[in-house]
Design a protein around this motif. Structure first.
Motif, PDB file in Angstrom:
ATOM      1  N   LEU A   1      -5.479 -10.832 -26.050  1.00 29.24           N
ATOM      2  CA  LEU A   1      -4.487 -11.579 -25.268  1.00 29.24           C
ATOM      3  C   LEU A   1      -3.081 -11.342 -25.759  1.00 29.24           C
ATOM      4  O   LEU A   1      -2.140 -11.226 -24.990  1.00 29.24           O
ATOM      5  N   SER A   2      -2.943 -11.297 -27.074  1.00 34.39           N
ATOM      6  CA  SER A   2      -1.592 -11.116 -27.604  1.00 34.39           C
ATOM      7  C   SER A   2      -1.043  -9.750 -27.232  1.00 34.39           C
ATOM      8  O   SER A   2       0.155  -9.540 -27.208  1.00 34.39           O
TER       9      SER A   2
ATOM     10  N   VAL B   1      -1.552  -8.390 -24.389  1.00 35.75           N
ATOM     11  CA  VAL B   1      -1.262  -8.376 -22.951  1.00 35.75           C
ATOM     12  C   VAL B   1       0.223  -8.511 -22.721  1.00 35.75           C
ATOM     13  O   VAL B   1       0.843  -7.760 -22.002  1.00 35.75           O
ATOM     14  N   ASP B   2       0.744  -9.481 -23.354  1.00 37.87           N
ATOM     15  CA  ASP B   2       2.159  -9.883 -23.301  1.00 37.87           C
ATOM     16  C   ASP B   2       3.017  -9.125 -22.306  1.00 37.87           C
ATOM     17  O   ASP B   2       2.728  -9.060 -21.121  1.00 37.87           O
TER      18      ASP B   2
END
Lengths: 298, 671
Positions: B302-303, B305-306
């Motif tokens: 997720l990080s 994705v930013d």
């Protein structure tokens, strides 16, 4: 099952000497629906906001999906669906634009699911947010909260101000979603019927502390309502003197005693202690439990 | 009852503050008006223009106050439910609006006019009263539509109507020559408009109009039979997303209430939740006990994705994100009004500085703006705070909103500065020599040194105490007295030119010649007979930039001061800082700025405002001298300073908690 949310000795106050949350600890497991109950000002909204990373605890730790919401706010927010009573959608946008905005912000957005929800709620894509009713706006918020298929839904008084039909549809959609994906839901509500319908576990907060943390079924088993005929010889005073009797109400046809015992044990207690054999016991609605456990009707 | 209605009206609730503001503005104009001649014939064109401009500005400000008071609303929702006649509600409301907009202006006018003499006083009175009557007319006209509703329906047409009226009002005040007729005409029109609205006010207001606009899409299907309605099932309703008329309806039996009561919680838990149908079985949704655990998203993924993921979306999406942040946090009319005002102040600051004036009063007004922008953004932050938008990005919007008008205003002023006459830095007005404030000197526990001319004439400049009883004072070393000779005044002007521009026009010895017709310094002592100002003649200095170094240092200090105010403001919201400490610091600093500003406005009362205005400039000059950098480097130095301050405040902004207010404020009742 893994823990989706962990509150560990959370403390929070907003004014000196006024503690909103005091050493609150509990966790939400994966796939669990947890109803957060409490009087006004008990700290429910504060707790939900702490889980969301919108507030920081002054002591204690919170982990959401294994992350600290204050240190990894974006990662947490991307995995959480959040709907709050006071949440304001940008009223200058149209529904499709709000959806577009959320689609951009949430990488795991499921467009087919979004369409499905919008169809279900019968909301026009082109409608301006400011022209929607309160219920419709809340439904749009729910679409935004769920369409990225979050593993956790945080609902803060989601049914506040909505009519029963809209509220039920709103909550049933959440449950259906939960059934499909195995997500967890933490929701606060004053509607006990909603909690009974949705939750499999409840946490009651009182004066910033966890008063009850129990499975809903167990909670129902722990309390009972005894209907005692007036001519049985029992009086409110004698009933209140019983160990486990929380409250007695004098009704037209009988005395209603609320006992912190399961029904069979209550009947036995009444028979053994007061010689009352005509009493009937039945499970007690959550609302009654809430009122009595929270100290009665102050 | 009427008193209660007045008290709950938002216009009346802020009346005290508005009157205070009106009084202060009046005192400011009074101090300016006291320097004007008594006769209107003696007024220069620029002075007449100043009076028009000031009146226009005040009326413009009053119009913004009208907007602030939700002028389109005639009664609160709470009052609508009370047994009070609508005309009464309207009278209370319009009177409150008029009090809030006209009364402060009237007060300011009376105070300002009391400081002027003769015909000029009358001129100011006419200008102010005309502003009042125009405001009255505008307030009535704003409300003359939809007289049966508690609030005028706002929409594009109404916005155009309001904007046109506001422009017409400002133009009328700014362009029409001052006369009593121009005061009376709007007053009579206002009375007529008021009478018209009152005559058309019904006994009770409606919340919404009874006449609705025609629907764009009309369903031609006949209405459903009420008997059939109860049989419509939800499947039929959701078909195609449009409610369908039932053709064949399952006549499912209604649930038996007795059966419903038998559903206990134990039974509820025995039912797994597999499908929507199961959820509503027996009309009671079941709560789930067993669910298939779905894999959680990996936080590491997720990080990543930013921003990379975010940049893959279309321009349209990006535009909506920008629009959402901007409209939620920034795009409010009050911000725009303040931004417009501050652009003007930025322009005025640079221009006044370029002509040798003191930029401090303007600078202190402009300090209010960044604080206001940030306050409003923080108040609205909770509306988007639950979304995964980086706080740093949100802060960029707030900071840019501050920066752009300042740069625009400063750039416009800079253009004017390039065109300014360096000789204007030292000028004389009504036999008084004006020099840039940074050339003044500070004294502590010492008498003011006497200036002695080579020919023996001497003068001791007046001292200006920083505050009553202070041992420190400032004085203008180039001042001359009322009795000083022209030669002495010329000498002082020559010394001032040397102090400001680094080189004098003449050596002081040139003034030893007692001949009044000495051509060397004759020009310096001359003043136009009618005009009040003369510029130092013969100076073709290339030193128009001589004050730019000082200005660069001033900008740096302003950046630091804004950063300090912002930081303290944000620290108040910070969860790890005791709020009372941060609030005390913030209010203390802001109070000091406000007190400073008030003292400089109320110079007639305090008598020491000149010292307060001059002192920061003297300190800035000392600071500029202490920094051994060339002017371009000073300007360049502001860049890393601004960046450091930006990231400091950004860091604080990223850690604050967005305040939320559940309780609906009283003024929302009128919205």
């Amino acid at each position: 099952m893994s823990k989706i949310i962990e509150f560990n000795n959370i403390q929070r106050s907003f004014q000196r000497g006024v503690t909103v949350l005091d050493s609150v600890s509990f966790s939400v497991e994966q796939g669990e629906v947890l109803g957060l109950l409490g009087r006004n000002g008990a700290g429910k909204t504060t707790l939900v906001r702490i889980a969301m990373g919108l507030l920081a605890p002054q002591a204690g730790q919170v982990r959401v999906l294994g992350l600290d919401p204050r240190r990894k706010p974006l990662e947490v927010k991307r995995q959480v669906g959040y709907v709050a009573e006071e949440q304001v959608l940008p009223d200058f946008l149209r529904v499709k634009e709000v959806i577009q905005l959320h689609r951009k912000l949430f990488p795991t957005w499921d467009r087919a699911f979004e369409e499905q929800l919008l169809d279900q709620f019968r909301i026009s894509h082109n409608a301006k947010i400011k022209t929607l009713s309160k219920g419709q706006a809340r439904q749009v918020a729910l679409v935004c909260a769920m369409s990225h298929r979050p593993p956790l839904l945080l609902l803060d008084e989601p049914g506040g101000g909505l009519d029963p039909a809209v509220r039920r549809e709103f909550l049933e959609t959440s449950i259906r979603y939960l059934a499909d994906s195995g997500s967890s839901i933490l929701f606060s509500s004053h509607y006990m019927g909603d909690v009974e319908r949705m939750a499999n576990r409840v946490v009651m907060l009182e004066d910033g502390r966890v008063l009850i943390d129990s499975d809903l079924d167990q909670l129902h088993e722990q309390y009972s309502l005894a209907l005692i005929p007036h001519d049985s010889g029992a009086t409110p005073e004698r009933l209140l003197a019983l160990d486990g009797c929380l409250a007695v109400r004098d009704r037209v046809d009988s005395l209603h005693a609320i006992l912190q015992l399961e029904p069979d044990s209550s009947i036995k207690l009444l028979r053994d202690s007061l010689g009352v054999s005509a009493a009937r016991c039945q499970p007690i609605p959550l609302e009654e439990i809430f009122i009595e456990v929270m100290g009665g009707q102050r | 009852m009427i008193v209660t209605l007045f008290r709950q009206d938002p216009a009346c609730r802020g009346l005290g503050l508005l009157l205070l503001g009106g009084g202060l503005v009046g005192l400011l104009f009074r101090s300016l008006a006291s320097t004007l001649p008594a006769s209107t014939e003696a007024l220069s064109g620029s002075t007449r223009g100043w009076i028009f401009f000031a009146t226009t500005l005040v009326v413009f400000s009053s119009l913004t106050i009208l907007f602030q008071q939700n002028f389109m609303t005639r009664a609160s929702r709470m009052a609508l439910a009370l047994p009070i006649a609508a005309p009464t509600l309207w009278r209370v409301r319009i009177l409150s609006i008029l009090l809030a907009s006209v009364l402060p202006l009237s007060l300011a006018t009376l105070i300002a006019a009391s400081g002027a003499r003769g015909e000029v006083g009358e001129l100011l009175l006419i200008a102010g009263l005309r502003g009042c009557t125009v405001l009255m007319l505008v307030a009535f006209l704003f409300q003359c539509l939809d007289s049966d509703l508690h609030m005028v329906q706002t929409g594009p047409h109404y916005l155009i109507y309001v904007a046109s009226l506001s422009c017409a009002a400002v133009l009328y005040v700014g362009l029409v020559p001052l006369s009593w007729i121009s005061v009376l005409l709007p007053a009579l029109a206002a009375l007529a408009a008021g009478a018209f609205i009152h005559a058309h006010t019904p006994l009770a207001y409606l919340l919404a109009p009874t006449q609705l606009p025609p629907l764009t899409q009309v369903d031609s299907a006949p209405p459903l039979d009420p008997d059939q309605l109860s049989q419509v099932d939800s499947a039929a309703l959701t078909q195609d997303g449009v409610p369908q008329r039932p053709t064949q309806v399952d006549s499912a039996p209604l649930l038996d209430p007795d059966k419903l009561s038998q559903v206990d919680s134990a039974a509820l838990t025995q039912v797994g939740v597999d499908s929507p149908a199961a959820l509503t079985q027996n009309g009671v949704p079941q709560h789930p006990t067993q669910v298939d655990p779905a894999p959680l998203l990996d936080p590491d993924q997720l990080s990543q994705v930013d921003s990379a993921a975010l940049t893959q979306v279309g321009v349209d999406d990006r535009w909506i994100l920008h629009r959402t942040i901007f409209s939620t946090l920034i795009n409010h009319w009050l911000n725009w009004m303040i931004a417009g005002g501050c652009t003007f102040i930025g322009l005025a600051t640079v221009l006044s500085y370029g002509s040798g004036g003191n930029p401090m009063p303007h600078l202190f007004i402009s300090l209010l703006w960044p604080v206001s922008i940030l306050e409003q953004a923080v108040i609205r932050l909770h509306r988007i705070d639950h979304l995964p938008i980086p706080r740093g990005r949100i802060f960029a919007y707030v900071a840019l909103t501050l920066l752009i008008p300042m740069v625009v205003g400063g750039s416009l002023g800079g253009l004017g500065l390039l065109d300014s006459d360096p000789a204007s830095h030292v000028r004389s007005s009504q036999r008084r020599l004006h020099v840039p404030p940074e050339t003044w000197e500070i004294l502590t526990d010492a008498p003011v040194p006497t200036v002695t001319a080579p020919w023996g004439e001497a003068y001791t400049p007046r001292e200006h105490r920083l505050y009553p009883g202070s041992s420190s004072a400032v004085y203008n070393p180039y001042e001359s007295g009322a009795d000083s000779s022209d030669r002495f005044r010329a000498l002082q002007a020559n010394r001032a030119v040397r102090a400001v521009h680094g080189r004098a026009l003449f050596a002081d010895e040139a003034f030893t010649d007692p001949d009044d017709d000495n051509p060397i310094w004759k020009g310096l002592r001359q003043e136009p007979a009618q005009g009040s100002t003369f510029l130092v003649p013969g100076f073709e200095g290339d030193a128009a930039t001589s004050r730019t170094g000082l200005y660069a240092v001033g900008c740096g200090v302003a950046i630091l001061l804004v950063t300090l105010l912002w930081s303290l403001n944000l620290l108040r919201q910070h969860p790890r800082v005791a709020r009372w400490i941060a609030t005390t610091c913030y209010l203390g600093l802001f109070g000091l700025v406000a007190a400073y500003y008030l003292a400089t406005i109320i110079e007639d009362i305090s008598g020491f405002s000149e010292a307060l205005l001059v002192l920061p400039m003297i300190l800035l000059r000392r600071l500029a001298r202490a920094i051994p950098l060339a002017v371009p480097l000073l300007w360049l130095g502001n860049l890393p300073l601004a960046l450091a301050c930006y990231f400091l405040v950004r860091g604080l902004f990223c850690t604050i908690e967005a305040p939320t207010g559940k309780v609906r404020p009283i003024w929302k009742e009128y919205g």
